[in-house]
Design a protein around this motif. Sequence first.
Motif, PDB file in Angstrom:
ATOM      1  N   THR A   1       4.965  -0.754   2.929  1.00  0.00           N
ATOM      2  CA  THR A   1       4.462   0.619   2.961  1.00  0.00           C
ATOM      3  C   THR A   1       5.569   1.623   2.654  1.00  0.00           C
ATOM      4  OG1 THR A   1       4.983   1.163   5.272  1.00  0.00           O
ATOM      5  CG2 THR A   1       3.019  -0.194   4.871  1.00  0.00           C
TER       6      THR A   1
ATOM      7  N   TRP B   1      -0.445   4.962   4.045  1.00  0.00           N
ATOM      8  CA  TRP B   1      -0.122   4.384   5.356  1.00  0.00           C
ATOM      9  C   TRP B   1       0.077   5.496   6.362  1.00  0.00           C
ATOM     10  CZ3 TRP B   1      -1.480   0.065   7.020  1.00  0.00           C
ATOM     11  CH2 TRP B   1      -0.902  -0.541   8.136  1.00  0.00           C
TER      12      TRP B   1
ATOM     13  N   THR C   1       0.826  -1.209   0.000  1.00  0.00           N
ATOM     14  CA  THR C   1       0.000   0.000   0.000  1.00  0.00           C
ATOM     15  C   THR C   1       0.862   1.262   0.000  1.00  0.00           C
ATOM     16  OG1 THR C   1      -1.682   1.261   1.215  1.00  0.00           O
ATOM     17  CG2 THR C   1      -0.197  -0.115   2.530  1.00  0.00           C
TER      18      THR C   1
ATOM     19  N   VAL D   1      -6.272   3.759   5.088  1.00  0.00           N
ATOM     20  CA  VAL D   1      -5.391   3.382   6.199  1.00  0.00           C
ATOM     21  C   VAL D   1      -6.199   2.769   7.337  1.00  0.00           C
ATOM     22  CG1 VAL D   1      -3.754   4.246   7.913  1.00  0.00           C
ATOM     23  CG2 VAL D   1      -3.677   5.125   5.566  1.00  0.00           C
TER      24      VAL D   1
ATOM     25  N   PHE E   1       2.542  -5.603   6.056  1.00  0.00           N
ATOM     26  CA  PHE E   1       2.383  -4.496   5.125  1.00  0.00           C
ATOM     27  C   PHE E   1       3.709  -4.061   4.522  1.00  0.00           C
ATOM     28  CE2 PHE E   1      -1.217  -4.265   7.991  1.00  0.00           C
ATOM     29  CZ  PHE E   1      -2.279  -4.087   7.111  1.00  0.00           C
TER      30      PHE E   1
END
Length: 351
Positions: free
Chosen positions: A39, A10, A7, A18, A37
Amino acid sequence: MRILVATDAWHPQVNGVVRTLTMMAEAAKAFGVEISFLTPQSFPTFAMPSYPDLRLALPGPTKTAQLIEAAQPDAIHITTEGPIGFLVRRYCRQRKLPFTTSFHTRFPEYVSARLPIPESWIWAALRRFHGASQAVMAATPALATELRVRGFRNVVLWPRGVDTGLFHPRSVDLGLPRPVFVCVGRVAVEKNLEAFLDLDLPGTKLVVGDGPARTALARKYPQAVFLGARQGEELAQAYAAADVFVFPSKTDTFGLVLLEALASGLPVAAFPVTGPRDVIGTAPVGVLNNDLRTGCLSALSIPREACVAFAQKHTWEASARAFVDHNAAMRVVDATSDSAEFGAKQPHLVA
């Protein structure tokens, strides 16, 4: 099962994407699923043009590959169509690895509001980005239908939830003249906030959030109260201090703030467009009207108890279960690659 989510949105960003990812990952732990994650925190970043408070990552292919391989995922999900999303998509495509994606933001409308780029061009780019996805996750049935009509394949539903432990009615007095009409979200041109701020309403117009348009709007509308960004308990108290939640956006794909407001006991006033129409439908918890002022005043008569009862049907557990199920068909086995660009060892996902 381990799922890696890539993603570009964040922390410390405050937005629906988020919050959705954070709450979904926490809920998934209850049934033994670990979600990690990839990020912007792992890469250098730069300020996004026209959004100085948002920073875009500058990911490199080698480090991206190393981070993916270190995570040893059973499945890979790409949340955003940004630099990280593009590199992870490239990584998967070069290795013929399956992945899923999700559609959160109406970039065609957002970009066209700022730049002279035809929406059709941007939709074509998004179709290409999501074209190889095993499942394109959409938050609502209407959005899923729209994506299919626009030529997206493998579209599935991924519903949203709300944290009723945080967002619930309570007695909060901000010392503002009542009734208080509140709008929560990013303060930016695409949120159509002027449609709310221009209304002739009794009491107080309250805006919670920050963004590139905040200074100009606060100067143009001195009678409104701009609280700035709020999170956690402070955000929950801001909801609870109001009487009606106003949602002027015409471009949001869902609007997580709608569920947060309803859980806080706030009826909703919004335009009858995708997003509020999908969340509320025909439930007697809001007023969807092209005359937003009429919607705001009519919403004052809606019982708070009805709003709370409606929101309690939307759980993060159900959202997490749907997300995991869409990824569950993919597993990882070790494989060796001769790719000089990404390195030798890599995960290999198979259906």
